[in-house]
Each structure stands twice: as C-alpha cells, then as structure tokens.
Design a protein around this motif. Structure first.
Motif, PDB file in Angstrom:
ATOM      1  N   VAL A 139      -1.836   2.978   7.387  1.00 34.07           N
ATOM      2  CA  VAL A 139      -2.308   2.125   6.298  1.00 34.07           C
ATOM      3  C   VAL A 139      -1.227   1.826   5.264  1.00 34.07           C
ATOM      4  O   VAL A 139      -1.227   0.758   4.663  1.00 34.07           O
ATOM      5  N   ARG A 156      -6.321  -3.812   5.085  1.00 34.10           N
ATOM      6  CA  ARG A 156      -5.249  -4.747   5.409  1.00 34.10           C
ATOM      7  C   ARG A 156      -5.581  -6.129   4.850  1.00 34.10           C
ATOM      8  O   ARG A 156      -4.715  -6.810   4.305  1.00 34.10           O
ATOM      9  N   GLU A 157      -6.848  -6.528   5.006  1.00 34.22           N
ATOM     10  CA  GLU A 157      -7.262  -7.828   4.459  1.00 34.22           C
ATOM     11  C   GLU A 157      -7.135  -7.834   2.946  1.00 34.22           C
ATOM     12  O   GLU A 157      -6.746  -8.829   2.336  1.00 34.22           O
ATOM     13  N   ASP A 164       2.658   1.366   3.555  1.00 33.47           N
ATOM     14  CA  ASP A 164       4.043   0.952   3.818  1.00 33.47           C
ATOM     15  C   ASP A 164       5.009   2.012   3.358  1.00 33.47           C
ATOM     16  O   ASP A 164       5.950   2.381   4.050  1.00 33.47           O
ATOM     17  N   HIS A 221      -9.655   0.506   7.651  1.00 28.88           N
ATOM     18  CA  HIS A 221      -8.244   0.145   7.710  1.00 28.88           C
ATOM     19  C   HIS A 221      -8.082  -1.357   7.802  1.00 28.88           C
ATOM     20  O   HIS A 221      -7.217  -1.948   7.153  1.00 28.88           O
ATOM     21  N   ARG A 222      -8.952  -1.981   8.613  1.00 27.73           N
ATOM     22  CA  ARG A 222      -8.902  -3.439   8.736  1.00 27.73           C
ATOM     23  C   ARG A 222      -9.181  -4.078   7.377  1.00 27.73           C
ATOM     24  O   ARG A 222      -8.483  -4.977   6.936  1.00 27.73           O
ATOM     25  N   SER A 267       0.840  -1.179   0.000  1.00 26.73           N
ATOM     26  CA  SER A 267       0.000   0.000   0.000  1.00 26.73           C
ATOM     27  C   SER A 267       0.877   1.231   0.000  1.00 26.73           C
ATOM     28  O   SER A 267       1.905   1.292   0.687  1.00 26.73           O
ATOM     29  N   ARG A 320      -4.994  -6.207   1.161  1.00 27.37           N
ATOM     30  CA  ARG A 320      -3.595  -6.381   0.775  1.00 27.37           C
ATOM     31  C   ARG A 320      -3.139  -7.818   1.018  1.00 27.37           C
ATOM     32  O   ARG A 320      -2.347  -8.365   0.261  1.00 27.37           O
TER      33      ARG A 320
END
Lengths: 259, 258
Positions: B213, B191-192, B215, B187-188, B55, B194
């Motif tokens: 969020v 993450r899922e 990297d 945000h969760r 991300s 990605r």
C-alpha cells in the motif's frame, strides 16, 4: 495544532446527534420512559414533602408547588453538571478523535437535561395550576425560553470546567457527589428563605444558585420575572464563563493525552 | 511541491502529565513519575515529509511511538518540541470502534462517526448508500453495533472514512482485523483514494500490506526514526532486524541505526 475542520453549524448537528442518542436511550419505552423520568423527580419531591410538611410541620402554603417548581430546574442543573464532569473520561475514544471540539461533550449533557426539562414542563405547569391554584400566564411563552437560555449560560461553564478538571484530578467526580447535596440544602430548595433567620438572609442571597432557582419559582408562582435575581444569575454566568475560558486555555490541550 | 504532511524535529514526553490525585495535591508530594513509558522521550527527533497523493507507512516494534505519532498528527496530543503541519481535512481510524456506540445501529453509527469527522449530515446522507454498499454489511447495518464482530466494525469504520471528504487519512493497525477479501478491497479503495489526490499515513505490523500500500515510510524504534525511504526497503530491513534479534545475533536498539 492541526484539528479536524468544523463550522458552527456542523457542531450544532453533532450536538443534535448526541442529544437524540441520549433521548432514545432514556425514553426507549416511549410513554413509559417519559413517565418514569418524571416520576423520579416527583418521587424525590414527595419524600421532601413528607419530611418537611408532614413530619416537621413546616408552615408554608403551597409547599408542594414550591418544591416542584424548584426541583425540576435543580435536577437539570445537578444531573447536567455531574454527567458533564464524566463526559471526557467516559467518552475517551471520542475525545481522542475530536481535537479541541471535545468541548461540545459537556454541552451535550446540559442540552440533554434541558430537553428532559422541557418535556417535563407540561406536567410541572399542570401541577402548578391544578395543585397550586396559580394562573398559567401567556407571557410564559417568551419568559420560559429566556429562563432556559439563562440556565444554559449558567450551567455550561460549570459543566465544562468540571469536565476539564476531572481529567486531571479524578476525585472531582465523587467530590461533586457530596458537594451537590450539600449545595442543595444550603440553597433554599426544600425550605423558603423566610424561615432562615433575618440577619442571615444576605448570605443566602449571595448564592447564585438560589438566584437562579428562585427565578424559576417566581416565574411559576408569581407569574413574573424576578429581574434583580435574574440579573445576578446572569452576572454569575458571565463570571463563570470567563473563569472557564481561562481554565480551558490552560487545561484543554492535554485532555487528549490524559483521558 | 507542497507537502500534505510535514513533521520536523518532533519530541514528545509523557512524563510530566500523569493525572494527580487529591492526596498528592494536598500533601504537596511530587507528582508520581509516569511509569507507563520506560524511556524519557516517547518520540525524539522525528521528522518526515509526505507529499500530497502519496502513501506513507510507519512501522516498528510495539511501544516504539507509532500511535503517539498519529495522535500528534491528528492533534489530540500536543508535541513538546518541533513542528507539525497538515494541509487538508484529516480523517482518523485509530481504534476499532472508537466513537462508535454499541446501542446504535450501524447506520446511526455511520452518521455519528461522520459527524465526529466533521462532515455535515446532508453530506453523510448523500454518501450513505455508497458507504453501506462498500461495507458489504447489508441487513446488518440496521442492527445494533454490539451484535457486530470485530471484522464488521472494521468494515463499517473503514467504509465511512474512505467515503468521507477527507484529504488525509490516518490509519492505525485497524485493517488487520478484516478478512483477506476485505483487505484487498481496502487496498484497492486506498489506491483510488490516492489517485484522487488523497494522502495516506498507515501504521501496520503487516509487512506485506504496508509494502503493497505504501510508497515510502519510516521505521520507529524507541521513539526514534531508525530507517526511512522506499517502503519495500524499510520493511525488508525491519524484518531482518527482527529476525536477527530473535536469534539473538544483534541487539535491536536505536543506537545501531542513528
């Protein structure tokens, strides 16, 4: 240029959603919406009938049928093109997310007006038969779809071309607002071509819009396809398609920025 | 490693493309110079790479070219120089309610938006329950969109794209509209996303969010990349520059950071 990936079927689905949305908006009163949409075109025809048949004493049998049979296809054409001209500008956020598939937006205007036309057909046919005394023909079952396809092929290139041009030159919209009424009177719509002086007939016949509208009238009033005129209209559709394709290649890439 | 998003030496100017009026066409006057932008190049020499599943954040002051960059990545705006390549299906969330129609219900808008994203109707139907549930809109999803608050529209939009079969998400400052619990939920979900191999590019003014969020990322200023690298560092340095500019100690211009 990276774009969202689509298939033809997916574009067809999107077209369906847009058309359904417009129909809901137009006919939300159910029956009343339908009557109102028809009434508008009938009222227009009525005004011309009063003006030309009664006041100007135009001598033409079945003038009301002549008017109606041409008016509905004409409304499809003019509302389709003028609506399509605005379609990019009015749907700016949509255009910015769609990539080059935005060419479908003018098509949705044309298709929506076609749906309105089809829904009006039973009433139009009733008028032709009852008020005009013409016979309904079974052959209409395949001839009408053919004419529908012809008109879409004829109108869509115009719709897309003006939609593209409008993004660059915004005055096109009001210009068309003046242009279409002029075209309406330049085309034999409220008068038969027979009242035009004989030497001028050839120029009127050059008008592709006349060819298209006369084909519709021929279908309803003579019960037959006017093949020479249909061929001419089809030829125009192909030429318009080619010109629009060239315009598209030149103008489409910057639509997302300018809209 | 194949990159999901690759951008090389990107340049973009808006100056040539102002819509002409008939008056200018007829009089042959020079097209009026586009005064929307105070500088010649909206974007200059922009380059970055985003590997698949990562991300990537894009930050910078207003007018630095972030939205232009996203529009070019999506394909609605054409670059003048340089190369852009994206591999995978792209889903954008650029403007709050873009592509949404006020008279349609939330449900109808999900289908419309999904279709704009290029998803087949059958596929949208299959995913609709999940989209509705995630948005937490409950009954409101059957109400017309014009009755929605900005937060509700953001919920619907985000819920739709996170459930769409996209490989790359481009999100432009939209998440700021949701409340804290919804942002955490987003945000969760991201993450899922990605973890499934999805790639994310997000433009944000919220340094906390973008550090959480993303990297890596870049900072744009006046159309140029002035900083790049791990997001935490880029965000922190950006905040320092902004604070210093506030107090007038340094002039926050691209020159100092080329």
């Amino acid at each position: 240029m990276p774009t969202v990936k689509r298939s033809l079927r997916q574009l067809a689905e999107f077209l369906y959603l847009l058309a359904r949305q417009e129909l809901k908006a137009r006919y939300k009163g159910r029956v009343l919406g339908y009557v109102w949409a028809l009434a508008h075109t009938f009222a227009l025809a009525f005004v011309y009938w009063i003006a030309f048949k009664i006041i100007m004493r135009l001598d033409m049998p079945n003038y009301s049928v002549y008017l109606i049979a041409g008016m509905f296809p004409w409304v499809w054409l003019s509302v389709g093109v003028t609506g399509a001209t605005r379609s990019f500008v009015v749907n700016a956020p949509l255009v910015k997310e769609m990539g080059l598939a935005h060419a479908i937006l003018p098509l949705s205007n044309v298709v929506q007006e076609m749906v309105h036309f089809i829904l009006a057909l039973p009433v139009v046919i009733a008028w032709v038969v009852l008020a005009g005394g013409y016979d309904a023909a079974v052959s209409w079952l395949w001839q009408i779809p053919l004419m529908l396809a012809l008109q879409v092929a004829f109108v869509y290139p115009l719709a897309l071309a003006f939609a593209l041009i409008n993004v660059y030159v915004r005055e096109i919209e009001p210009l068309l607002g003046i242009g279409f009424p002029l075209l309406f009177f330049a085309t034999p719509m409220v008068y038969p071509i027979s009242i035009v002086p004989e030497p001028l007939h050839q120029y009127f016949e050059l008008n592709p819009f006349h060819a298209l509208m006369e084909s519709w009238r021929s279908l309803f009033m003579a019960g037959a396809l006017d093949l020479p005129r249909i061929a001419y209209a089809a030829g125009f559709a192909v030429a318009a398609g080619a010109v629009t394709w060239l315009l598209y290649r030149k103008l489409a890439p910057r639509v997302g920025e300018l809209v | 490693m194949t990159h999901a998003v690759l951008c090389e030496d990107l340049w973009k100017t808006y100056q040539r493309h102002r819509p002409l009026g008939v008056k200018s066409l007829l009089l042959g006057a020079d097209p009026p110079r586009d005064t929307r932008f105070a500088r010649e190049w909206a974007l200059a020499e922009v380059g970055f790479q985003v590997p698949r599943g990562r991300s990537f954040g894009v930050i910078g002051p207003n007018g630095s070219g972030k939205t232009t960059l996203l529009s070019i990545l999506l394909g609605t705006v054409q670059e003048d120089r340089g190369r852009v390549s994206l591999s995978g299906r792209v889903a954008p969330l650029l403007e709050l309610g873009a592509g949404f129609h006020g008279d349609l219900t939330g449900r109808e808008n999900v289908f419309l938006f999904g279709s704009i994203l290029g998803v087949r109707l059958a596929e949208i139907r299959r995913r609709f329950e999940n989209i509705a549930e995630f948005s937490e809109l409950e009954g409101a999803i059957e109400q017309p969109l014009r009755t929605y608050s900005a937060g509700m529209i953001a919920r619907l939009g985000f819920s739709t794209i996170i459930h769409s079969p996209a490989d790359i998400l481009l999100i432009d400052e939209v998440l700021a509209v949701g409340d804290a619990s919804f942002q955490a939920k987003c945000h969760r979900a991201l993450r899922e996303f990605r973890a499934r191999g999805g790639t994310l590019i997000i433009v944000s003014h919220n340094m906390k969010e973008v550090t959480e969020v993303c990297d890596e990322g870049i900072c744009l200023d006046l159309g140029r990349v002035v900083d790049a690298g791990p997001m935490a560092g880029v965000a922190a340095r950006y905040q320092e520059r902004m604070a210093a500019a506030e107090s007038g100690k340094i002039k926050a211009s691209a020159h100092a950071y080329r």
